[in-house]
Motif scaffolding. Structure first.
Motif, mmCIF file in Angstrom:
data_model
loop_
_atom_site.group_PDB
_atom_site.id
_atom_site.type_symbol
_atom_site.label_atom_id
_atom_site.label_comp_id
_atom_site.label_asym_id
_atom_site.label_seq_id
_atom_site.Cartn_x
_atom_site.Cartn_y
_atom_site.Cartn_z
ATOM 1 N N GLY A 1 -10.460 4.909 -0.280
ATOM 2 C CA GLY A 1 -11.394 5.585 -1.175
ATOM 3 C C GLY A 1 -12.134 4.640 -2.083
ATOM 4 N N ARG A 2 -12.283 3.388 -1.653
ATOM 5 C CA ARG A 2 -12.906 2.361 -2.489
ATOM 6 C C ARG A 2 -14.345 2.114 -2.048
ATOM 7 N NH1 ARG A 2 -13.391 -3.463 -2.412
ATOM 8 N NH2 ARG A 2 -13.429 -4.262 -4.542
ATOM 9 N N GLY B 1 -10.424 13.819 1.516
ATOM 10 C CA GLY B 1 -10.717 14.779 0.457
ATOM 11 C C GLY B 1 -10.039 14.449 -0.856
ATOM 12 N N MET B 2 -9.219 13.394 -0.871
ATOM 13 C CA MET B 2 -8.499 13.004 -2.086
ATOM 14 C C MET B 2 -9.285 11.961 -2.871
ATOM 15 S SD MET B 2 -4.644 12.385 -0.629
ATOM 16 C CE MET B 2 -3.815 13.549 0.466
ATOM 17 N N ARG C 1 -4.776 9.357 -3.601
ATOM 18 C CA ARG C 1 -4.300 8.644 -2.416
ATOM 19 C C ARG C 1 -3.193 7.666 -2.799
ATOM 20 N NH1 ARG C 1 -10.003 7.682 0.989
ATOM 21 N NH2 ARG C 1 -11.105 9.400 -0.028
ATOM 22 N N ALA C 2 -3.372 6.995 -3.938
ATOM 23 C CA ALA C 2 -2.335 6.070 -4.409
ATOM 24 C C ALA C 2 -1.049 6.819 -4.730
ATOM 25 C CB ALA C 2 -2.838 5.304 -5.627
ATOM 26 N N LEU D 1 1.326 6.056 -11.447
ATOM 27 C CA LEU D 1 1.752 6.621 -10.171
ATOM 28 C C LEU D 1 2.849 7.661 -10.377
ATOM 29 C CD1 LEU D 1 1.899 3.431 -7.918
ATOM 30 C CD2 LEU D 1 0.232 5.287 -7.781
ATOM 31 N N ARG D 2 3.815 7.339 -11.225
ATOM 32 C CA ARG D 2 4.922 8.265 -11.483
ATOM 33 C C ARG D 2 4.411 9.548 -12.147
ATOM 34 N NH1 ARG D 2 10.022 6.332 -10.939
ATOM 35 N NH2 ARG D 2 10.804 7.843 -12.457
#
Length: 260
Positions: free
Chosen positions: A49-50, A69-70, A75-76, A106-107
Motif C-alpha cells: 500500500g505504499r 481494500g486495506m 495491512r501492517a 501495531l498492538r
C-alpha cells in the motif's frame, strides 16, 4: 496466505503490472527475480500500500481478506511487513523511540495492550543480539548517517521485533557485503516457520545461497512468466533471463548453458 490474481497496476497512466498472478502458502519462502523494469518493486509497493500506484484490475487476498481494500496501517496490523530497498532516514526521531512506537501502534491496531518500557527493552535486547546491530545506533535518529549495511540490519531488527506473518523483502540484499548479507539471511531463517511466509525480491541469487526458497518466480513485463523450484535461481544466474522468458523447461535451460 497470499493470493494475487490477474493484478494490473501502474503509475501516472503507465501500466507496470500486467496481469500478475501468484500464490504463497503459509510457511513458504518465495523468491521473485527479474531484470530491471520488470515490476518487482512495484509489486512490493502495491502489496504494502505504499506510493502513488493505481491498481486498475485484479485482486490480492491476504488470509482471504481483500488486501488492496486495506489502508497501509491495516495491512501492517494484519501482519504484512515491507523491508525497503533503500530505507529512508528520519531525522530527529530516535531509533529506539521509533521501534517502541511502531510496535505499540501495531498492538493497538490489533486490540492488544501496549508493551511496557521494561518489557520492550527486554524484547529489544534479545533482538539486537540476534541481528548484531551496534547498540549505539538505537540512540541515533532512524537510519540517519547509517551505512548501507547498518540500514539493512536495522530493517531486519524491525522484522524480528514486529514478527510479521508475511514479510516482503524488496531487494534488501542490494549493496550488502557478505557479513551483512548473512545477517539478513539469518534474520529470515530465524523467523521462518509454519505460520509465516516470505516474498524475497532480488536481482540475483546471492541471498538465495543462504536462504533456500520453496519457489522461484521470473517476473518480466509485469507478469510472472515462469515458476519453478529453487534450482531455477541457479539457472537464471548461469543463463540469464532471456531464455526464462520463453518458458523453456529446466532441462532445456541446462542444455543451453552447457552448450556455451
Amino acid at each position: 496466505m497470499l493470493a494475487v490474481q490477474n493484478l494490473h497496476a501502474g503509475i501516472s497512466g503507465k501500466e507496470i503490472l500486467r496481469g500478475l498472478s501468484m500464490d504463497v502458502q503459509a510457511g513458504q519462502v518465495h523468491a521473485v527475480m527479474g531484470p530491471n523494469g520488470s515490476g518487482k518493486s512495484t509489486l512490493a509497493h502495491v502489496l504494502a500500500g505504499r506510493g502513488p500506484y493505481e491498481v486498475t484490475g485484479g485482486q490480492a487476498l491476504f488470509d482471504g481478506a481483500d488486501l488492496l481494500g486495506m489502508a497501509p496501517e491495516e495491512r501492517a496490523a494484519a501482519g504484512l511487513f515491507l523491508a525497503f530497498q533503500h530505507p529512508v532516514e528520519i531525522p530527529g526521531v530516535a531509533n529506539m523511540y521509533f521501534l517502541r512506537t511502531a510496535l505499540n501502534s501495531l498492538r493497538h491496531q490489533r486490540g492488544q495492550s501496549e508493551v511496557s518500557p521494561g518489557e520492550f527493552l527486554r524484547q529489544l535486547e534479545d533482538k539486537v543480539s540476534q541481528v548484531g546491530l551496534d547498540r549505539t545506533l538505537l540512540q541515533r535518529s532512524v537510519n540517519e548517517g547509517f551505512s548501507g549495511g547498518e540500514k539493512k540490519r536495522n530493517e531486519v531488527l524491525q522484522m524480528a521485533l514486529f514478527e510479521p506473518r508475511l514479510a516482503i523483502l524488496d531487494e534488501t540484499d542490494s549493496g550488502l557485503d557478505i557479513d551483512a548479507l548473512r545477517v539478513v539471511a539469518d534474520g529470515v531463517e530465524a523467523l521462518r516457520g509454519p505460520q509465516r511466509a516470505f516474498v524475497i525480491i532480488t536481482h540475483h541469487q546471492r541471498l538465495l545461497e543462504y536462504v533456500r526458497p520453496d519457489r522461484v518466480h521470473v517476473l518480466s513485463g509485469g507478469r510472472i512468466v515462469r515458476s519453478a523450484g529453487p534450482e531455477l535461481a541457479s539457472e537464471l544466474e548461469a543463463n540469464g533471463y532471456g531464455e526464462a522468458r520463453t518458458g523453456r523447461s529446466t532441462d532445456e535451460l541446462a542444455r543451453a548453458g552447457a552448450s556455451r
